[in-house]
Design an enzyme around this catalytic site. Sequence first.
Site, PDB file in Angstrom:
ATOM      1  N   ASP A   1       0.825  -1.222   0.000  1.00  0.00           N
ATOM      2  CA  ASP A   1       0.000   0.000   0.000  1.00  0.00           C
ATOM      3  C   ASP A   1       0.856   1.269   0.000  1.00  0.00           C
ATOM      4  OD1 ASP A   1       0.463   0.955   2.844  1.00  0.00           O
ATOM      5  OD2 ASP A   1      -0.295  -1.059   3.241  1.00  0.00           O
TER       6      ASP A   1
ATOM      7  N   HIS B   1       8.796  -6.003  -1.143  1.00  0.00           N
ATOM      8  CA  HIS B   1       7.929  -7.011  -1.775  1.00  0.00           C
ATOM      9  C   HIS B   1       7.103  -6.439  -2.910  1.00  0.00           C
ATOM     10  CE1 HIS B   1       7.984 -10.080   1.785  1.00  0.00           C
ATOM     11  NE2 HIS B   1       9.132  -9.943   1.174  1.00  0.00           N
TER      12      HIS B   1
ATOM     13  N   GLU C   1       1.200  34.833  19.270  1.00  0.00           N
ATOM     14  CA  GLU C   1       2.158  33.728  19.237  1.00  0.00           C
ATOM     15  C   GLU C   1       1.896  32.734  20.367  1.00  0.00           C
ATOM     16  OE1 GLU C   1       5.612  36.496  17.181  1.00  0.00           O
ATOM     17  OE2 GLU C   1       5.679  36.056  19.326  1.00  0.00           O
TER      18      GLU C   1
END
Length: 479
Positions: A112, A150, A403
């Site tokens: 995947d 693989h 911030e």
Amino acid sequence: MKQHIRAFVDDYLGELIEGSAAIFAGAGLSVPAGYVDWRELIRPLSEELGLNIQLENDLVALAQFHVNANGANRHKLHKAVIEAISADNPPTENHKLLAKLPIQTWWTTNYDRLIENSLRAVGKIVDVKSAVPQLATTRPRRDATIYKMHGDVDRPDEAVATRDDFERYPRDRGAFITALAGDLVSKTFLFLGFSFTDPNLEQVLTRVRLTFANNQRRHYAVFRMRTRLKGESVADFEHYKLRQALVIEDLRRFNVRVLTIDDYGEITEFLKELVDRYKRRTVFVAASSVDFGGWSKEVVDEFTQTLGKLLVAKGTRIASGLGAGIGDSLLSGALREVLSSNRTVDESLILRPFPQAMKGEDLTKLWEDYRQEILSHAGIAIFLFGTKDVDGEIQVAEGMFREFEIARNQGVAVIPVGGTGGAAESLAYKVLEDPNRIVPELGDDGGKIVDGLLQRPESPMELIEPLLRAVQILQGGKR
């Protein structure tokens, strides 16, 4: 967190800092994303052969049986791979956490795309190698290399799946074995979702063990402790439990230390710890001043230079927007330490000087983007002073409040040094209203630490030691 896992976090964090950490991902890492494991993938092929998949242990042989029964035609095997894995399912929380870490080397037996997708989602350049010819080329400016030993779902005809494939592997894909052996020697691996039944990996581990004997590099693997399944007999459960213990013991031959967990959620827990502690190596210093809190400029320069120097000396990277009146001396102290050590500027500093030329909304948006971006690199934010000159009048720097807000929204631990005055003082009082909620990372003593830094000393130099001690608490992972 269990003691042996906390010890792993300490060790693996060191490897991350040194750039020597690697991941080996097995099918178990992908299953929570909605993909089936190898057993479920070939279940239809097993049924076609008239075999009960639940009674089969050698699944590679089963894939070979199906190919044999179809006259060496692999079409249905390839179709099974594509149908099971071709969808781009979203990465799991564990994938996302791993992608935030500075891991350059990834190995997987999965087909995947979860790893590469999660890395690209955080802006990293990925070099994927699923075929031998790709090993000879290097993608420029790559942040991570993924070795899909693989194969890949995009190349189902090249997927390693049958007994024939594994037997031919040293001949057809032997370059992967050589590359993996090299990485096992030079990097510390964390094996996730891997069962250690792959014959190729066993061959590589054996080669490394025989070559380096008692000087093997330590690696880690995560095993969930075997529990009794529904309908499983006591005898069968005891058998599998004993077998797992023997596998764990056998892995010691390869210097693979197993981290035992009771629940897969523990993986997410220690990955979060790794991400937090790695990010806390970078400290954002929010600071600007025009009146220097009533101290002389020379004394404040000494304070900020010393702070920059000591932070870098302790292995911390400083992120700064080079605020007015403070930034230059902070940078000077940090650079002085960088140049006298073996560190590089990139390893020790992230600088984002705030642009001043533009006016109006464009500048406001740019500053907001700047703040969001620079704080995304940090795990700790220190707030010093916080005043500005507006038409000759000294005012509190509102940008520091923003911030602070961004830092908390991003999960950045905050340390307002209220003794320096200005916005930092206001922020310290704000924290003391509810320290357990605002500075939980500092633990039960959070309020006491912030209150101590709120007291104004005769010289700002007296703030250095308690401030660095607070940073050390956060970087040490104390909760």
